[in-house]
Design an enzyme around this catalytic site. Structure first.
Site, PDB file in Angstrom:
ATOM      1  N   ARG A  55      -0.148  38.180  43.253  1.00 37.12           N
ATOM      2  CA  ARG A  55      -0.645  36.799  43.173  1.00 37.12           C
ATOM      3  C   ARG A  55       0.009  36.109  41.959  1.00 37.12           C
ATOM      4  O   ARG A  55       0.994  35.396  42.098  1.00 37.12           O
ATOM      5  CB  ARG A  55      -2.191  36.779  43.112  1.00 37.12           C
ATOM      6  CG  ARG A  55      -2.783  35.412  43.478  1.00 37.12           C
ATOM      7  CD  ARG A  55      -2.728  34.392  42.366  1.00 37.12           C
ATOM      8  NE  ARG A  55      -3.553  34.761  41.206  1.00 37.12           N
ATOM      9  CZ  ARG A  55      -3.482  34.137  40.032  1.00 37.12           C
ATOM     10  NH1 ARG A  55      -2.650  33.116  39.858  1.00 37.12           N
ATOM     11  NH2 ARG A  55      -4.231  34.521  39.011  1.00 37.12           N
ATOM     12  N   ASP A  56      -0.518  36.339  40.770  1.00 41.55           N
ATOM     13  CA  ASP A  56       0.033  35.683  39.578  1.00 41.55           C
ATOM     14  C   ASP A  56       1.513  36.051  39.412  1.00 41.55           C
ATOM     15  O   ASP A  56       2.349  35.204  39.057  1.00 41.55           O
ATOM     16  CB  ASP A  56      -0.770  36.122  38.341  1.00 41.55           C
ATOM     17  CG  ASP A  56      -0.720  35.131  37.194  1.00 41.55           C
ATOM     18  OD1 ASP A  56       0.259  34.388  37.090  1.00 41.55           O
ATOM     19  OD2 ASP A  56      -1.667  35.105  36.386  1.00 41.55           O
ATOM     20  N   HIS A  70      -7.725  37.827  30.710  1.00 39.80           N
ATOM     21  CA  HIS A  70      -6.445  37.702  31.430  1.00 39.80           C
ATOM     22  C   HIS A  70      -5.426  37.125  30.453  1.00 39.80           C
ATOM     23  O   HIS A  70      -5.513  35.965  30.063  1.00 39.80           O
ATOM     24  CB  HIS A  70      -6.708  36.767  32.611  1.00 39.80           C
ATOM     25  CG  HIS A  70      -5.516  36.352  33.425  1.00 39.80           C
ATOM     26  ND1 HIS A  70      -5.352  36.735  34.743  1.00 39.80           N
ATOM     27  CD2 HIS A  70      -4.461  35.551  33.156  1.00 39.80           C
ATOM     28  CE1 HIS A  70      -4.260  36.169  35.232  1.00 39.80           C
ATOM     29  NE2 HIS A  70      -3.689  35.455  34.292  1.00 39.80           N
ATOM     30  N   CYS A 101       2.131  30.454  35.830  1.00 34.26           N
ATOM     31  CA  CYS A 101       1.662  29.370  36.694  1.00 34.26           C
ATOM     32  C   CYS A 101       2.743  28.298  36.793  1.00 34.26           C
ATOM     33  O   CYS A 101       3.162  27.745  35.777  1.00 34.26           O
ATOM     34  CB  CYS A 101       0.393  28.767  36.116  1.00 34.26           C
ATOM     35  SG  CYS A 101      -0.157  27.314  37.010  1.00 34.26           S
ATOM     36  N   ASN A 160       2.480  37.765  32.851  1.00 34.14           N
ATOM     37  CA  ASN A 160       1.228  38.390  32.418  1.00 34.14           C
ATOM     38  C   ASN A 160       1.557  39.564  31.503  1.00 34.14           C
ATOM     39  O   ASN A 160       2.695  40.040  31.475  1.00 34.14           O
ATOM     40  CB  ASN A 160       0.488  38.986  33.625  1.00 34.14           C
ATOM     41  CG  ASN A 160      -0.061  37.937  34.551  1.00 34.14           C
ATOM     42  OD1 ASN A 160       0.683  37.308  35.278  1.00 34.14           O
ATOM     43  ND2 ASN A 160      -1.358  37.755  34.531  1.00 34.14           N
TER      44      ASN A 160
END
Ligand code: COA
Ligand code: ZN
Length: 312
Positions: free
Chosen positions: A14-15, A205, A238, A247
């Protein structure tokens, strides 16, 4: 006091993938998620039920959810920004809905194209409609700083968190979307969150945008936070947050936690095989370090010349 069991959530598909320039084929996503399911994660954020125009990489979210093999004990969660996303997530039998909004007004407008109050109204309606059918987590983006507005007041973060706690969500994730947090700030927000929201499942996160990712993880662990998101290889970011990069790298973070003697449930050796294959999936090198260096317990052979000195 630090938790001795850490629950680790993998967010690479996802991220991680949402910020990649080249589409990753559905079959590759499914194969990676299935392999990650065998590694011992508490949770895998499989995909996002967002507008395919906003995030073309995740336009195959429904198909990915339908094709993965679910492993007992792993929570398969999905990111949801609105009612349409929640409907798709329920239809796809997600184990959890991870609702998202930003603490910063500017980032919320950029990312979700609506003001924060509107996001809250929309998400409150999602919580009402879901009515306990599946657990709900809320990810608060830009909780440690906004790349356009600058500092974000901890009081504001806690205020939004309390509003969601008040409508009955089970978990909250505080996100450092563009790696602006530093360890003292993390410690202070972790202490405050545990004091007032400790009854919820709290996750932190982090992004490693400025090299502070693992220092921030350590600060949160030492405060007593026991749940973290990370992304294989350190992918992530993002597309609607200027300057966002990866991340914290899952395998680097897990390597650190395990070296410190903390239980994570993750099979690092198995995970490193996947981390080393990741550059072939995304078509470029990835930032993770342990996949390149090996674990600190993976020793190198002693050179012959040194052996000779030993035996001399
Ligand atoms: N899933 C699929 N399609 C969706 C959707 C969802 N959850 N929500 C909206 N759409 C579609 C609508 O059906 C509409 O389609 P159409 O143009 O074919 O008629 C289109 O998207 C626009 O819908 P609208 O409600 O006007 O949304 P918007 O353009 O104001 O965008 C969001 C709002 C929230 C849908 C969009 O900004 C978004 O998906 N953002 C997520 C960004 C993201 O994932 N960032 C990274 C993670 S933090
Ligand atoms: Zn993120």
């Amino acid at each position: 006091m630090s938790a001795d069991r850490i629950f680790f959530n993998e967010v690479v598909t996802r991220d991680g993938f949402q910020n990649e320039p080249t589409f990753v084929e559905t079959a590759d996503k499914v194969a990676l998620i299935d392999a990650l399911s065998d590694c011992g994660y508490a949770k895998i954020e499989v995909t996002a039920f967002v507008s395919p125009k906003a995030i073309p990489m995740l336009r195959d979210a429904d198909e990915v959810m339908a094709r993965i093999q679910r492993r007992e004990g792993v929570v398969y969660t999905v990111l949801v920004p609105n009612m349409r996303g929640a409907e798709r997530a329920i239809e796809a039998r997600a184990d959890e809905l991870n609702l998202v909004m930003s603490v910063s007004q500017t980032h919320n407008l950029a990312n979700l194209r609506m003001p924060r109050e509107r996001s809250f109204e929309v998400l409150r309606e999602v919580v009402r409609q879901v009515n306990g059918a599946v657990p709900i987590n809320v990810s608060l983006s830009t909780a440690f700083g906004c790349p356009m507005e600058g500092p974000v007041a901890p009081e504001e973060v806690l205020d939004w968190a309390q509003r969601f706690a008040g409508i009955g969500v089970q978990g909250l994730t505080l996100c450092d979307t563009t790696g602006m947090a530093h360890p003292n700030q993390v410690r202070a927000l972790a202490d405050a969150a545990l004091a007032s929201l400790g009854h919820l499942e709290l996750t932190f996160h982090f992004h490693n945008t400025r090299g502070m990712g693992l220092a921030n993880l350590l600060a949160a662990v030492q405060a007593g936070i026991g749940r973290f998101d990370g992304s294989l290889g350190g992918l992530g970011g993002c597309p609607y947050a200027p300057g966002a990069t990866g991340n914290i790298c899952s395998e680097d973070a897990l390597h650190m936690l395990q070296a410190m003697g903390l239980q994570t449930g993750v099979d690092l050796e198995r995970l490193l095989v996947l981390a080393r294959a990741l550059p072939h999936i995304v078509g470029r090198p990835v930032p993770g370090q342990v996949a390149q260096a090996g674990r600190s317990c993976d020793l190198h052979p002693v050179p012959d010349a040194v052996l000779a000195l030993h035996s001399a």
